[in-house]
Scaffold this active site. Structure first.
Site, short mmCIF file in Angstrom:
data_model
loop_
_atom_site.label_atom_id
_atom_site.label_comp_id
_atom_site.label_asym_id
_atom_site.label_seq_id
_atom_site.Cartn_x
_atom_site.Cartn_y
_atom_site.Cartn_z
CG HIS A 27 -4.75 2.74 -4.08
ND1 HIS A 27 -3.39 2.56 -3.92
CD2 HIS A 27 -5.23 1.56 -4.53
CE1 HIS A 27 -3.06 1.34 -4.28
NE2 HIS A 27 -4.16 0.70 -4.64
CG HIS A 69 -1.99 -4.32 -0.76
ND1 HIS A 69 -1.00 -5.06 -1.36
CD2 HIS A 69 -2.79 -3.88 -1.75
CE1 HIS A 69 -1.20 -5.06 -2.67
NE2 HIS A 69 -2.27 -4.35 -2.94
O1 G3P Z 1 -7.52 -1.88 -6.02
C1 G3P Z 1 -7.30 -1.24 -7.21
C2 G3P Z 1 -5.88 -1.38 -7.57
O2 G3P Z 1 -5.16 -0.47 -6.88
C3 G3P Z 1 -5.39 -2.73 -7.36
O3 G3P Z 1 -4.18 -2.69 -6.80
O4 G3P Z 1 -2.53 -2.44 -5.14
O5 G3P Z 1 -4.83 -2.07 -4.43
O6 G3P Z 1 -4.15 -4.34 -5.01
P1 G3P Z 1 -3.92 -2.90 -5.26
#
Ligand code: G3P
Length: 349
Positions: A27, A69
Site C-alpha cells: 500500500h 495519494h
Molecule cells: O487503495 C486501497 C485502499 O487503501 C484505499 O485507501 O488510502 O489507498 O486511498 P487509500
C-alpha cells in the site's frame, strides 16, 4: 485422521476463498518504512516480497500521471518551501481543500520537489531524498524488478478523484489506459488491477479495457461521482454495494472489491465481532476481496484488536480474503508464510 477445530476452520476458509495464497499488496509502497509513493518505497516493498505495489494516481497540469495519494501535494512534498505563492483553495468531491495541487504544476516543476513523510509518528529521516515518480517510472521499476527477480510483480493503480479531474479537463483514465498499453499491460491477464472509490469511471473502463477492475468500498457514505447524479437516477451507496444485490451490481463492471477492513471484521463499540458475510457473498458472485489497510505502527495496533500484526493478518486470511493492502510488506509476507505453513500442516493426514 484427527480433525481439529482449527483444521475445520481452515478448510472452511479455503472453501470461501477462490485463491490459494492471499496477495500482499504494498500500500503506497513500503510506506510504513519510507515516504509513500516513492520509487524507494516501491523498491523496498518488492525486495520484501510484495506481489503487487500500489500507486495512487493524480495528474499534472501538462497531463502526466504521477504517484500521489492526493492531488493536494503539500502533505507529502516540500512544495510549500519551493512554491509558497501557489497555495490555493479547491472544491474537491464536495470539500474545500487548501494547499498545493498537482494540476497547477508541470511535470518539470513536480520533478523539482522532494517527498516528505506524511505521518508524524513515522521516521522523518528520509525526507528530502526522493522525487515524486511518474506512473511510467513506476511501471519501469516493476518491469525491471520482475526481470531481475524472475517473478511477476503486479501494479495496482488507483484513480484518485476521478470526477474532479474530469471536471477540470484532465481525465485520468485515457492516460492510464494509454500508459498500460505502452507497456503491454492493457489486457485481462496482465498483472494489473485498476481500483477506484468511484463507480462511473469503473463502469466506463469496463467498456474500454479487459484489465481487472476493483471497486473500493468505504465503511459508509456515497461515492463522489454518485453524488453528482441527477435526482431520480439510481445511486449506488457504499452500504448498498455490500448487500448481495449490490455485489451483483458491482460484478457487472468489476472483478473485485476493496473494502475497508471493518466491513469484514467489524468493531462494535470497541469490541471485535465475528466476520460478516461479505467475503462469502462477494465470492458467491465471483468477486475477489482485498481489504485495507494493515498497519503495524503502535498508533494503529491499538485499534486493530490483536495487538500483534501477524494475528490480525491471520484472522483476515482465515476469513477468506484474497489479498491485503499493507503499509508493512515485510510483516504481511511473514504473516502469510506462517499462516500458509499452519494451513498446510492442518491439511496433512
Ligand atoms: O487503495 C486501497 C485502499 O487503501 C484505499 O485507501 O488510502 O489507498 O486511498 P487509500
Amino acid at each position: 485422521m484427527s480433525i481439529t477445530v482449527a483444521s475445520l476452520l481452515l478448510s472452511a476458509a479455503l472453501l470461501l476463498s477462490p485463491t490459494q495464497t492471499p496477495l500482499v499488496i504494498a500500500h503506497r509502497g513500503a510506506s510504513g518504512e519510507l515516504p509513500e509513493h516513492t520509487l524507494a518505497a516501491y523498491a523496498r516493498a518488492i525486495a520484501q516480497g510484495a506481489d503487487y505495489i500500489e500507486p495512487d494516481l493524480v495528474m499534472t497540469k501538462d497531463g502526466y500521471l504521477i504517484a500521489r495519494h492526493e492531488n493536494e501535494i503539500g502533505g507529502t512534498t516540500d512544495v510549500a518551501q519551493k512554491f509558497l505563492e501557489r497555495k490555493s483553495v479547491r472544491l474537491i468531491d464536495g470539500q474545500y481543500i487548501e494547499g498545493w495541487f498537482s494540476e497547477d504544476f508541470t511535470l518539470s516543476e513536480i520533478r523539482s520537489l522532494r517527498a516528505r513523510e506524511r505521518l508524524p509518528f513515522r521516521s522523518q529521516a528520509q525526507n528530502g531524498q526522493f522525487r515524486v515518480p511518474t506512473f511510467d517510472e513506476v511501471i519501469q521499476l516493476v518491469q525491471a524488478q520482475s526481470k531481475a527477480q524472475n517473478r511477476t510483480i503486479g501494479i495496482y493503480p488507483e484513480t484518485k478523484h476521478a470526477s474532479y479531474f474530469r471536471s477540470i479537463a484532465l481525465p485520468l483514465e485515457p492516460a492510464l489506459l494509454q500508459t498500460l498499453q505502452r507497456y503491454g499491460l492493457n489486457h485481462k491477464d496482465a498483472p494489473v488491477y485498476i481500483q477506484s472509490f468511484e463507480v462511473s469511471n469503473l463502469q466506463a473502463l469496463r467498456t474500454q479495457t479487459s484489465v481487472r477492475l476493483v471497486q473500493l468500498i468505504e465503511e459508509s457514505g456515497m461515492p463522489a461521482d454518485q453524488m453528482l447524479l441527477a435526482p431520480g437516477e439510481d445511486m449506488l451507496s457504499y452500504s448498498s454495494m455490500i448487500t448481495p444485490a449490490g455485489l451483483n451490481q458491482v460484478r457487472s463492471y468489476a472483478d473485485g472489491i476493496g473494502p475497508y477492513k471493518r466491513l469484514i471484521l467489524p468493531d462494535a463499540g470497541g469490541r471485535l465481532m465475528s466476520p460478516t458475510n461479505l467475503v462469502r457473498d462477494a465470492h458467491a458472485v465471483g468477486l475477489q476481496v482485498h481489504p485495507w489497510t494493515f498497519r503495524s505502527d503502535e498508533t494503529y495496533l491499538h485499534e486493530n484488536h490483536f495487538g500483534d500484526p501477524s494475528a490480525e493478518y491471520a484472522a483476515f486470511f482465515d476469513a477468506g480474503v484474497d489479498g491485503v493492502f499493507s503499509d508493512f510488506t515485510a510483516h504481511a509476507v511473514a504473516a502469510r508464510k506462517a499462516w500458509l505453513a499452519q494451513r498446510d500442516a492442518a491439511a496433512q493426514p
